[in-house]
Design an enzyme around this catalytic site. Sequence first.
Site, PDB file in Angstrom:
ATOM      1  N   LYS A  79      70.633 -44.268 -26.192  1.00  0.00           N
ATOM      2  CA  LYS A  79      69.299 -43.996 -25.619  1.00  0.00           C
ATOM      3  C   LYS A  79      68.493 -45.281 -25.552  1.00  0.00           C
ATOM      4  O   LYS A  79      68.524 -46.083 -26.468  1.00  0.00           O
ATOM      5  CB  LYS A  79      68.586 -42.984 -26.518  1.00  0.00           C
ATOM      6  CG  LYS A  79      67.136 -42.720 -26.184  1.00  0.00           C
ATOM      7  CD  LYS A  79      66.552 -41.662 -27.108  1.00  0.00           C
ATOM      8  CE  LYS A  79      65.845 -42.274 -28.293  1.00  0.00           C
ATOM      9  NZ  LYS A  79      65.211 -41.267 -29.162  1.00  0.00           N
TER      10      LYS A  79
ATOM     11  N   ARG B  85      64.622 -46.473 -25.036  1.00  0.00           N
ATOM     12  CA  ARG B  85      63.227 -46.024 -24.889  1.00  0.00           C
ATOM     13  C   ARG B  85      62.390 -47.192 -24.401  1.00  0.00           C
ATOM     14  O   ARG B  85      62.244 -48.184 -25.115  1.00  0.00           O
ATOM     15  CB  ARG B  85      62.707 -45.533 -26.248  1.00  0.00           C
ATOM     16  CG  ARG B  85      61.421 -44.741 -26.174  1.00  0.00           C
ATOM     17  CD  ARG B  85      60.908 -44.440 -27.574  1.00  0.00           C
ATOM     18  NE  ARG B  85      61.610 -43.363 -28.253  1.00  0.00           N
ATOM     19  CZ  ARG B  85      61.261 -42.081 -28.182  1.00  0.00           C
ATOM     20  NH1 ARG B  85      60.243 -41.704 -27.452  1.00  0.00           N
ATOM     21  NH2 ARG B  85      61.928 -41.169 -28.847  1.00  0.00           N
TER      22      ARG B  85
ATOM     23  N   HIS C 186      63.538 -41.056 -40.854  1.00  0.00           N
ATOM     24  CA  HIS C 186      64.071 -41.569 -39.593  1.00  0.00           C
ATOM     25  C   HIS C 186      65.101 -42.656 -39.866  1.00  0.00           C
ATOM     26  O   HIS C 186      66.153 -42.704 -39.229  1.00  0.00           O
ATOM     27  CB  HIS C 186      62.918 -42.110 -38.747  1.00  0.00           C
ATOM     28  CG  HIS C 186      63.366 -42.819 -37.527  1.00  0.00           C
ATOM     29  ND1 HIS C 186      64.033 -42.173 -36.520  1.00  0.00           N
ATOM     30  CD2 HIS C 186      63.285 -44.117 -37.178  1.00  0.00           C
ATOM     31  CE1 HIS C 186      64.320 -43.055 -35.588  1.00  0.00           C
ATOM     32  NE2 HIS C 186      63.888 -44.235 -35.971  1.00  0.00           N
TER      33      HIS C 186
ATOM     34  N   ASP D  29      70.860 -40.357 -30.243  1.00  0.00           N
ATOM     35  CA  ASP D  29      70.775 -41.824 -30.159  1.00  0.00           C
ATOM     36  C   ASP D  29      71.643 -42.398 -31.273  1.00  0.00           C
ATOM     37  O   ASP D  29      72.067 -41.673 -32.185  1.00  0.00           O
ATOM     38  CB  ASP D  29      69.331 -42.338 -30.224  1.00  0.00           C
ATOM     39  CG  ASP D  29      68.576 -41.821 -31.441  1.00  0.00           C
ATOM     40  OD1 ASP D  29      69.191 -41.695 -32.504  1.00  0.00           O
ATOM     41  OD2 ASP D  29      67.369 -41.538 -31.306  1.00  0.00           O
TER      42      ASP D  29
ATOM     43  N   GLN E 299      58.039 -46.255 -37.373  1.00  0.00           N
ATOM     44  CA  GLN E 299      57.578 -47.644 -37.222  1.00  0.00           C
ATOM     45  C   GLN E 299      58.078 -48.458 -38.418  1.00  0.00           C
ATOM     46  O   GLN E 299      57.310 -48.932 -39.241  1.00  0.00           O
ATOM     47  CB  GLN E 299      56.059 -47.673 -37.096  1.00  0.00           C
ATOM     48  CG  GLN E 299      55.586 -46.925 -35.845  1.00  0.00           C
ATOM     49  CD  GLN E 299      54.116 -47.160 -35.578  1.00  0.00           C
ATOM     50  OE1 GLN E 299      53.645 -48.280 -35.625  1.00  0.00           O
ATOM     51  NE2 GLN E 299      53.385 -46.089 -35.311  1.00  0.00           N
TER      52      GLN E 299
HETATM   53  C1  R5P Z   1      63.885 -41.570 -32.545  1.00  0.00           C
HETATM   54  O1  R5P Z   1      64.703 -42.457 -32.600  1.00  0.00           O
HETATM   55  C2  R5P Z   1      63.989 -40.267 -33.288  1.00  0.00           C
HETATM   56  O2  R5P Z   1      65.184 -40.137 -33.982  1.00  0.00           O
HETATM   57  C3  R5P Z   1      63.806 -39.100 -32.351  1.00  0.00           C
HETATM   58  O3  R5P Z   1      64.885 -39.026 -31.470  1.00  0.00           O
HETATM   59  C4  R5P Z   1      62.550 -39.238 -31.545  1.00  0.00           C
HETATM   60  O4  R5P Z   1      61.531 -39.719 -32.338  1.00  0.00           O
HETATM   61  C5  R5P Z   1      62.142 -37.941 -30.911  1.00  0.00           C
HETATM   62  O5  R5P Z   1      60.956 -38.150 -30.220  1.00  0.00           O
HETATM   63  P1  R5P Z   1      60.657 -37.438 -28.847  1.00  0.00           P
HETATM   64  O6  R5P Z   1      60.756 -35.966 -29.105  1.00  0.00           O
HETATM   65  O7  R5P Z   1      59.286 -37.873 -28.505  1.00  0.00           O
HETATM   66  O8  R5P Z   1      61.660 -37.926 -27.856  1.00  0.00           O
END
Ligand code: R5P
Length: 307
Positions: free
Chosen positions: A193, A195, A127, A170, A94
């Site tokens: 990707k 989301r 991240h 991503d 976040q």
């Molecule tokens: C998001 O951008 C992160 O780099 C991960 O790809 C993500 O948080 C993984 O989360 P989940 O396992 O819920 O897809």
Amino acid sequence: MLLFAGSSNLPLAQKIADELRLELAKSETVRFADGEARVRILEEVKDEVCVVVQSTSSPVDSNLMELYQFGDLLKKGKAKKIVAVVPYLAYSRQDKAHRQGEAVTAKLVAKMIKAVGFTDIILLELHSQDVVNFFTIPTLCLSATETVAKYIDEKRDDFGEDDLVIVAPDEGGKQRAENLAQILEATVAVIAKDRPLEKTDVVQETNMTVKSGTVKDKEAIVVDDLISTGSTAMNAANLVLKQGAYHAYLIAIHAVMSKGDTTFWQNSPFEKIFVTDSINMEKNKQFEKLTIISVASLIAKNLTNLV
Ligand code: R5P
């Protein structure tokens, strides 16, 4: 140096202490029936350099609160330097207000860590690098890439004779994939990707496409900062296999694993799953395909340089 262990990742804290040839400093964390944490420091900390190892994995807010209490107590005890070692920093996804009206929670956590008294912080594989800028105390963000690459390189034969391609699931993970690929002399593929935040934090395979690079006739290693619901990783695996990769492997630095039991991960399309010990995983949550690579010596080395 006094090295304190929060309750979230005692095995990692103990390994760091062993690397530094230290005994863990004495403290006690109890949790009340409603989940509230109460920390007690059982050492004289005045004028000492104090380090607290605490991953803010699940239960996230409770582990954060425990960390804040350590900072507060050490400040009150007049420690000379108070270093937070947070191998997994919650809320780091976040790092921006994705939609109007939302808080930048990573920034809030950074503010709190300073406010309670920490003078320095060591983080691991965030991240996004933007999070580092939220901290206004000296901040060292370590990368686990070399540690993981070294391990994979030693096991190179397990990946067959074919070319390796490192896959970013991503676009945010592109740099991480490139860094790993450079060490392993592999090529890179990047998935785009999408989301759909309005609905859920789960990604659908239809929201993912290989945007650059090729995975056909290669051994594909998907690398990500963390796995939570597993939807990003699973969809990435299905996608690369559909596009002709021989096998799919997964490296995830932080094993958040908020969904799915051992069967879910063991039955995944991945041949092997590599994670680090930035988050403690109890033995009963581990599974055959899993390898845990320790980041203890990486952290210990950098702690020695810092203090
Ligand atoms: C998001 O951008 C992160 O780099 C991960 O790809 C993500 O948080 C993984 O989360 P989940 O396992 O819920 O897809």
